[in-house]
Design an enzyme around this catalytic site. Structure first.
Site, PDB file in Angstrom:
ATOM      1  CB  CYS A   2      29.953  39.374  30.828  1.00  0.00           C
ATOM      2  SG  CYS A   2      29.699  40.252  31.451  1.00  0.00           S
ATOM      3  CG  HIS A  12      25.323  47.535  34.922  1.00  0.00           C
ATOM      4  ND1 HIS A  12      25.518  47.415  33.120  1.00  0.00           N
ATOM      5  CD2 HIS A  12      26.383  48.843  34.721  1.00  0.00           C
ATOM      6  CE1 HIS A  12      26.787  48.860  33.230  1.00  0.00           C
ATOM      7  NE2 HIS A  12      26.816  49.790  33.926  1.00  0.00           N
ATOM      8  CG  HIS A  45      25.814  41.174  32.529  1.00  0.00           C
ATOM      9  ND1 HIS A  45      26.450  39.946  32.647  1.00  0.00           N
ATOM     10  CD2 HIS A  45      24.778  41.317  33.513  1.00  0.00           C
ATOM     11  CE1 HIS A  45      25.285  39.409  33.518  1.00  0.00           C
ATOM     12  NE2 HIS A  45      24.252  40.318  33.407  1.00  0.00           N
TER      13      HIS A  45
HETATM   14  P1  5GP Z   1      29.233  51.440  33.107  1.00  0.00           P
HETATM   15  O1  5GP Z   1      30.237  52.029  33.150  1.00  0.00           O
HETATM   16  O2  5GP Z   1      29.146  50.567  32.188  1.00  0.00           O
HETATM   17  O3  5GP Z   1      27.352  51.998  33.362  1.00  0.00           O
HETATM   18  O4  5GP Z   1      29.212  50.753  35.046  1.00  0.00           O
HETATM   19  C1  5GP Z   1      29.636  49.336  34.796  1.00  0.00           C
HETATM   20  C2  5GP Z   1      30.528  49.950  36.518  1.00  0.00           C
HETATM   21  O5  5GP Z   1      30.992  48.945  37.065  1.00  0.00           O
HETATM   22  C3  5GP Z   1      30.997  50.793  37.160  1.00  0.00           C
HETATM   23  O6  5GP Z   1      30.084  52.172  37.739  1.00  0.00           O
HETATM   24  C4  5GP Z   1      32.257  50.357  37.764  1.00  0.00           C
HETATM   25  O7  5GP Z   1      32.852  50.900  38.740  1.00  0.00           O
HETATM   26  C5  5GP Z   1      31.789  49.001  38.125  1.00  0.00           C
HETATM   27  N1  5GP Z   1      32.643  47.577  37.443  1.00  0.00           N
HETATM   28  C6  5GP Z   1      33.458  47.568  37.132  1.00  0.00           C
HETATM   29  N2  5GP Z   1      34.265  46.218  37.234  1.00  0.00           N
HETATM   30  C7  5GP Z   1      33.578  45.740  38.254  1.00  0.00           C
HETATM   31  C8  5GP Z   1      34.190  44.779  39.357  1.00  0.00           C
HETATM   32  O8  5GP Z   1      34.672  44.163  39.495  1.00  0.00           O
HETATM   33  N3  5GP Z   1      34.118  45.387  40.437  1.00  0.00           N
HETATM   34  C9  5GP Z   1      32.531  45.966  40.650  1.00  0.00           C
HETATM   35  N4  5GP Z   1      31.845  45.491  41.990  1.00  0.00           N
HETATM   36  N5  5GP Z   1      32.366  47.185  39.664  1.00  0.00           N
HETATM   37  C10 5GP Z   1      32.143  47.367  39.036  1.00  0.00           C
HETATM   38 ZN    ZN Z   2      28.163  39.597  31.230  1.00  0.00          ZN
END
Ligand code: 5GP
Ligand code: ZN
Length: 114
Positions: free
Chosen positions: A4, A100, A98
Site C-alpha cells: 500500500c 484518506h 487506504h
Molecule cells: P483518490 O483518487 O484515491 O481519491 O486519491 C488518491 C490521491 O493520492 C491522489 O490525489 C494522488 O495524487 C495522491 N497520491 C497517489 N500516490 C501518491 C504518493 O505517492 N504521494 C503523494 N503525496 N500523493 C499520492
Molecule cells: Zn495502507
C-alpha cells in the site's frame, strides 16, 4: 499493508511533504495538487475505505476531524474556506485503497464535482 503506497508513506519508505503528524494520523501534500492547497489526511493504520471502518477505527476518523481545525489554520485556509472529500470505491473514484481525506483550498471550488 506491504504493497500500500500510503502505508509506505507512513513508514517513510516513500518520501512525502508532511504538514501534520501525530501517533494516529498523518497529513501530507498531494503529489498531483488540484488546488493551491491540496493535502491528504490519513490514518496511520491501514483501513481500506470508509466502508471498512469499524467501532475502533471510528475513533481514529473522529481524531482526523478533531485535527482538521488545527491543520486548516496552519495552512491559512480557515478564513476563506476549504473542502474535505473522501472518494470511496470505484464509482467514488478512489485510486488508493487506504482511507484518506482530501483537504482542498486556496481557491473557490466548483460544486457539484463531476
Ligand atoms: P483518490 O483518487 O484515491 O481519491 O486519491 C488518491 C490521491 O493520492 C491522489 O490525489 C494522488 O495524487 C495522491 N497520491 C497517489 N500516490 C501518491 C504518493 O505517492 N504521494 C503523494 N503525496 N500523493 C499520492
Ligand atoms: Zn495502507
Amino acid at each position: 499493508m506491504s504493497d500500500c503506497v500510503f502505508c509506505k508513506i507512513v513508514q517513510g519508505e516513500i518520501p512525502s511533504n508532511k504538514v501534520y503528524e501525530d501517533d494516529k494520523i498523518l497529513s501530507f501534500k498531494d503529489l498531483n495538487p488540484e488546488a493551491p492547497v491540496h493535502v491528504l489526511i490519513i490514518p496511520k493504520k491501514h483501513i481500506a475505505s470508509l466502508t471498512e471502518v469499524n467501532e475502533e477505527d471510528a475513533e481514529i476518523i473522529a481524531h482526523i476531524f478533531k485535527t482538521i481545525p488545527k491543520i486548516v489554520k496552519e495552512l491559512g485556509i480557515d478564513k476563506d474556506g476549504y473542502r474535505v472529500v473522501s472518494n470511496c470505491g470505484e464509482f467514488g473514484g478512489q485510486s488508493v485503497p487506504h482511507v484518506h481525506f482530501h483537504l482542498l483550498g486556496g481557491r473557490s471550488l466548483n460544486w457539484p464535482p463531476g
